[in-house]
Design a protein around this motif. Structure first.
Motif, short mmCIF file in Angstrom:
data_model
loop_
_atom_site.label_atom_id
_atom_site.label_comp_id
_atom_site.label_asym_id
_atom_site.label_seq_id
_atom_site.Cartn_x
_atom_site.Cartn_y
_atom_site.Cartn_z
N ALA A 79 7.97 -4.89 8.53
CA ALA A 79 7.69 -6.02 7.63
C ALA A 79 7.75 -5.57 6.17
O ALA A 79 8.35 -6.25 5.33
N VAL A 80 7.15 -4.43 5.87
CA VAL A 80 7.18 -3.91 4.50
C VAL A 80 8.62 -3.67 4.07
O VAL A 80 9.02 -4.00 2.95
N ARG A 81 9.40 -3.06 4.96
CA ARG A 81 10.78 -2.82 4.61
C ARG A 81 11.54 -4.11 4.40
O ARG A 81 12.31 -4.25 3.44
N GLY A 82 11.36 -5.07 5.29
CA GLY A 82 12.10 -6.31 5.20
C GLY A 82 11.81 -7.09 3.93
O GLY A 82 12.73 -7.60 3.27
N ILE A 83 10.53 -7.22 3.58
CA ILE A 83 10.21 -8.01 2.39
C ILE A 83 10.69 -7.32 1.12
O ILE A 83 11.10 -7.99 0.16
N ASN A 84 10.67 -5.99 1.09
CA ASN A 84 11.13 -5.28 -0.10
C ASN A 84 12.64 -5.30 -0.25
O ASN A 84 13.16 -5.37 -1.36
N HIS A 85 13.35 -5.25 0.87
CA HIS A 85 14.81 -5.23 0.77
C HIS A 85 15.39 -6.61 0.53
O HIS A 85 16.35 -6.75 -0.23
N PHE A 86 14.83 -7.64 1.17
CA PHE A 86 15.44 -8.97 1.12
C PHE A 86 14.66 -9.98 0.27
O PHE A 86 15.09 -11.12 0.15
N GLY A 87 13.55 -9.57 -0.31
CA GLY A 87 12.77 -10.51 -1.10
C GLY A 87 13.49 -11.00 -2.35
O GLY A 87 14.32 -10.29 -2.93
N THR A 88 13.16 -12.20 -2.77
CA THR A 88 13.75 -12.78 -3.97
C THR A 88 12.87 -12.47 -5.19
O THR A 88 11.70 -12.10 -5.04
N PRO A 89 13.41 -12.63 -6.39
CA PRO A 89 12.57 -12.42 -7.59
C PRO A 89 11.32 -13.30 -7.58
O PRO A 89 10.26 -12.86 -8.03
N GLU A 90 11.43 -14.52 -7.08
CA GLU A 90 10.28 -15.43 -7.04
C GLU A 90 9.20 -14.93 -6.08
O GLU A 90 8.03 -15.31 -6.22
N GLN A 91 9.56 -14.11 -5.14
CA GLN A 91 8.60 -13.61 -4.14
C GLN A 91 8.01 -12.26 -4.52
O GLN A 91 7.12 -11.76 -3.83
N GLN A 92 8.48 -11.66 -5.62
CA GLN A 92 8.15 -10.26 -5.89
C GLN A 92 6.66 -10.00 -6.12
O GLN A 92 6.14 -8.96 -5.70
N GLU A 93 5.97 -10.90 -6.74
CA GLU A 93 4.54 -10.66 -7.00
C GLU A 93 3.78 -10.55 -5.68
O GLU A 93 2.94 -9.65 -5.50
N ARG A 94 4.08 -11.44 -4.75
CA ARG A 94 3.41 -11.38 -3.44
C ARG A 94 3.89 -10.17 -2.63
O ARG A 94 3.13 -9.57 -1.89
N ILE A 95 5.16 -9.82 -2.77
CA ILE A 95 5.69 -8.64 -2.08
C ILE A 95 4.96 -7.39 -2.53
O ILE A 95 4.56 -6.55 -1.71
N THR A 96 4.76 -7.26 -3.82
CA THR A 96 4.05 -6.10 -4.35
C THR A 96 2.63 -6.04 -3.81
O THR A 96 2.15 -4.97 -3.39
N ALA A 97 1.94 -7.17 -3.78
CA ALA A 97 0.57 -7.20 -3.30
C ALA A 97 0.50 -6.86 -1.81
O ALA A 97 -0.37 -6.07 -1.38
N ARG A 98 1.41 -7.43 -1.01
CA ARG A 98 1.40 -7.13 0.43
C ARG A 98 1.76 -5.67 0.70
O ARG A 98 1.24 -5.04 1.61
N THR A 99 2.67 -5.13 -0.08
CA THR A 99 3.07 -3.73 0.09
C THR A 99 1.90 -2.80 -0.19
O THR A 99 1.64 -1.85 0.56
N ARG A 100 1.17 -3.07 -1.26
CA ARG A 100 0.02 -2.23 -1.61
C ARG A 100 -1.08 -2.35 -0.54
O ARG A 100 -1.68 -1.35 -0.15
N ALA A 101 -1.32 -3.55 -0.06
CA ALA A 101 -2.33 -3.74 0.97
C ALA A 101 -1.94 -3.02 2.26
O ALA A 101 -2.78 -2.40 2.93
#
Length: 362
Positions: free
Chosen positions: A196-218
């Motif tokens: 999941a971490v890999r998928g959201i970081n590789h395919f995430g959009t700019p609009e999703q980046q703030e949430r991606i960063t938070a989920r990755t850190r968690a």
């Protein structure tokens, strides 16, 4: 058709004794690709004799046809996605192709087309992005990884899958596995979280980046504080920490934890009371090299390869008995052997082929 190559394998470099990995989080945003850890070489390389490269290449050539047959059989007889018959064959074929082994390029592309088509149908019919197809976050992560391995570009479909993953298990801080009764590959939350971490970081959009960063850190925090129980946990804890940009010493500790589980026969076992097998050994070797930077010419890797070579069947496959209690998918003959054990065995064969191919070099 050959596509633009991406960084998928780790080049051999001069001997070093420490891991140094730059942060994946840059300017508060998760970067598109995890940094490649430098190669870690043991000071005692001579403890394990070299493995003849011709033997390794011969094993890979024997392994590829049955893997391709199993993947093609799934495409002919089923309309669904399957991590064991699609994603993991893509891993084996991509790793081999990058090292100049011949593969069925048309079949390879069809596997990716099927993966994307299944995700696209889901995205069009489930606009709330809260429920996924069978396997839930496990399937989502494995499917995105297949598309990444096949160098498929981000699009509206992959953005929809990322949105699902961002919504899934948001209050937990990690991603929970969907099937506790389908070990090993769909029973560990370490596995689900890593992909999941890999998928959201590789395919995430700019609009999703703030949430991606938070989920990755968690997820990184969860991976660091949660103790792995078996080899699957240890393997994917290492992958997850790599993808979540853990500190070098944290990655090094995860590498040592996984190395400590290697058996005298050179292999790894899924559980402590089980014998070594090709699934556990293949996953461990690929993770140690790709996520942990372990050199393929070091003693631990050599011993693992010798285990795989010694246990490959005459038809090029590796057999692993199934531990799954959940048979909600009807049994069918994909062309890969071992009947009820074919899904875990094609997964094991794919990981093992990739592990051997990594030792051939780019």
């Amino acid at each position: 058709m050959m596509r633009r190559p991406v960084r998928f394998s780790i080049p051999l470099v001069a001997s070093i004794t420490a891991i140094s990995v730059p942060s994946l989080i840059r300017d508060g945003v998760a970067a598109d690709a995890p940094p490649e850890p430098p190669i870690v070489r043991s000071a005692t390389v001579d403890e394990a004799p070299p493995v003849p490269i011709d033997d390794v290449k011969a094993a890979i050539r024997k392994a590829l046809p049955p893997i391709e047959t199993g993947a093609a059989g799934h495409l002919r007889q089923r309309s669904c996605f399957a991590c064991h018959n699609l994603t993991l064959p893509v891993l084996a074929l991509r790793t081999a192709r990058d090292r100049d082994f011949e593969i069925d390029g048309d079949g390879f592309d069809k596997q990716l087309d099927r993966t994307h088509a299944v995700l696209s149908r889901w995205a069009k019919s489930n606009t709330d992005r809260k429920n996924f197809i069978g396997g839930q976050a496990d399937t989502a992560g494995y499917a995105l990884w297949a598309l990444e391995l096949g160098e498929r570009p981000p699009d509206d479909t992959t953005a929809a899958v990322v949105e699902y993953l961002l919504n899934r298990d948001e209050s937990r801080g990690y991603w929970r596995s969907s099937h506790a009764d389908r070990p090993p590959s769909e029973a560990s939350s370490f596995t689900t979280t890593a992909w999941a971490v890999r998928g959201i970081n590789h395919f995430g959009t700019p609009e999703q980046q703030e949430r991606i960063t938070a989920r990755t850190r968690a997820a990184r925090d969860w991976l660091l504080r949660t103790k792995p129980a078996d080899t699957e946990d240890r393997v994917f804890r290492l992958w997850g920490l790599n993808y979540a940009a853990a500190e070098p010493e944290q990655l090094a500790a995860a590498v040592e934890d996984l190395l400590a589980a290697q058996r005298e026969d050179g292999g790894w076992a899924q559980l402590e009371d089980m014998p070594s097998d090709a699934y556990a050994t293949g996953t461990a070797l690929v993770a140690l090299h790709r996520a942990g930077g372990l050199a393929t010419d070091g003693p631990a890797y050599r011993r693992g390869m010798k285990f795989l070579l010694a246990n490959q069947r005459e038809d090029g496959t590796w057999f692993v008995p199934s531990r799954s209690e959940n048979r909600f998918q009807a049994q069918f003959d994909s062309g890969f052997p071992y009947e009820k054990d074919q899904w875990i065995s094609i997964a094991a064969s794919s990981w093992s082929t990739a592990a051997l191919a990594l030792a051939v070099g780019d």
